[in-house]
Design an enzyme around this catalytic site. Structure first.
Site, mmCIF file in Angstrom:
data_model
loop_
_atom_site.group_PDB
_atom_site.id
_atom_site.type_symbol
_atom_site.label_atom_id
_atom_site.label_comp_id
_atom_site.label_asym_id
_atom_site.label_seq_id
_atom_site.Cartn_x
_atom_site.Cartn_y
_atom_site.Cartn_z
ATOM 1 N N PRO A 127 52.256 42.378 46.619
ATOM 2 C CG PRO A 127 51.409 42.523 48.926
ATOM 3 C CD PRO A 127 52.093 41.751 48.130
ATOM 4 C CD GLU A 361 46.334 34.996 33.027
ATOM 5 O OE1 GLU A 361 47.014 34.428 32.145
ATOM 6 O OE2 GLU A 361 45.334 34.454 33.569
ATOM 7 N N GLY A 362 49.718 40.243 32.514
ATOM 8 C CA GLY A 362 50.533 41.042 31.988
ATOM 9 C C GLY A 362 49.704 42.142 31.308
#
Ligand code: CAA
Length: 382
Positions: A127, A361-362
């Protein structure tokens, strides 16, 4: 780099294309509407051995290279981006790292099931740490020959049904050098799968949170050396990012195809839309982006397959392909006019599906950071 596909790659591509057209295409809209890719779709992939793409045959996989994997991702994404990410995450960052970084004992323990029936998930984000992944707070405290894990993880693709979670937790001091990787099985006491996110797109691919409350696991569950888990995460993400680029490529080709078809059918100003230069220019720009993405993805996968560093190329491929997919799906709706904005036409779904590809994923910003760091360190244009 040889761009020709091998006989085997062509065979797998055609088999998967047929499966997608015959079995999945007519269900993709329903999966989106009902927010559920059913288990039978995964079973169909499993029947072809596709749950173990890169894992060698001795552990139940196909032993394919990354170029083959990205061709499969692209084919699935042409019909369902949700099923494509489920497949891509399982293969790239769920199952394969266990082969790449695991001992033989770990490979034998987890891979046969992951390559035949069950899904793997990847749990890095928390989070309070997404892009700044090495700031993660989950802990794994050594207790004799066990570890006790505590913390929260989120944005976990496949998490709803996964059998294993590749979890990253802090075993040392702050920063990237204090993180280890763990393989946790779903029914481990203390591991609770939480809420499923109600997402804008990729509906049907379940994204969950998990909480870890005194999850006690034996040492064999640690993947790789202690405090070297962050490198495992980033190395797995190199492959994952090439996969996301392929997913974007699949969707943008589907959107391009729909736009071209609609432009040829729809009449306006005395002829089909496709005769209007403004529309032709949009189609030409779509082709440019599809071709560019294809080359960058093939290059990144080829670097990986030939044992060369691929971090920068993976980031370039993901950045280019996902931003291209955003543009192509946006313009595909534009070509459809008002019809593109309603669910009767698939371009509406494509547009929603690609949005997250610039995030997970970035993010695009992280890809730019990776590219710039690499270019400044190792030279530009290499
Ligand atoms: N492969 C292996 N090792 C690598 C690497 C790579 N690609 N990139 C860097 N490393 C190594 C570095 O060399 C360094 O080790 P040394 O100090 O020994 O040289 C170590 O890893 C730490 O690297 P950095 O100092 O660059 O670490 P950083 O804290 O500055 O982070 C970052 C770099 C690029 C910003 C990284 O945090 C990052 O990629 N963030 C994005 C995270 C991300 O993609 N999250 C997606 C999660 S998955 C998901 O979306 C959902 C899902 O279900 C799949």
């Amino acid at each position: 780099m040889n761009l020709d596909l091998t006989e085997e790659q062509i065979q797998i591509r055609d088999t998967v294309r047929e499966l997608c057209q015959n079995e999945f295409a007519s269900h993709a809209e329903k999966w989106d509407r009902e927010d559920d890719v059913p288990r039978w779709a995964v079973d169909k992939l499993a029947e072809l051995g596709l749950l173990g793409m890169a894992v060698p045959e001795e552990f139940g996989g196909l032993g394919s290279d990354l170029r083959t994997t990205v061709i499969v991702i692209e084919e699935i994404a042409r019909v369902s981006a949700a099923l494509a990410i489920l497949f891509a995450v399982h293969n790239s960052v769920g199952a394969y790292p266990i082969y790449e970084f695991g001992t033989d004992e770990q490979r034998k323990r987890w891979l046969p099931r992951l390559t035949s029936t069950d899904m793997g998930a990847f749990s890095l984000s928390e989070p309070a740490s997404g892009s700044d992944a090495s700031a993660l707070l989950a802990t794994a405290v050594k207790d004799g020959d066990h570890y006790v894990l505590n913390g929260s993880k989120n944005w976990i693709t496949n998490g709803m049904h996964a059998w294993t979670f590749l979890v990253f937790a802090r075993t040392g001091g702050p920063g990237p050098k204090g993180i280890s990787a763990f393989i946790l099985e779903r029914d481990t006491p203390g591991l609770t799968v939480g809420k499923c996110e109600d997402k804008m797109g990729l509906r049907g691919s379940h994204t969950v949170t998990i909480s870890l409350d005194d999850v006690r696991v034996p040492e064999i569950c640690r993947l790789g050396p202690e405090n070297e888990g962050f490198k495992i995460a980033l190395s797995a993400l190199d492959k994952g990012r090439i996969g996301v680029a392929a997913q974007a490529l699949g969707v943008m080709q589907a959107a391009f195809g729909e736009a071209a078809r609609y432009a040829q059918q729809r009449q306006a100003f005395g002829g089909p839309l496709s005769k209007i230069q403004a529309v032709q220019f949009k189609l030409a720009e779509m082709e440019r982006r599809v071709q560019g993405a294809k080359l960058l993805i093939q290059k990144a996968a080829w670097l990986k397959d030939t044992g060369q560093p691929c971090t920068r190329a993976a980031a370039v491929a993901k950045l280019y392909a996902t931003e291209a997919a955003t543009w192509v799906t946006h313009q595909a709706i534009q070509v459809h006019g008002g019809y593109g904005y309603v669910k009767e036409y698939p371009v509406e779904r494509y547009y929603r599906d690609v949005r997250v590809m610039e995030i997970y994923e970035g993010t695009s910003e992280i890809q730019r950071l990776v590219i710039a760091r690499s270019a400044l360190k190792d030279g530009v244009g290499v």
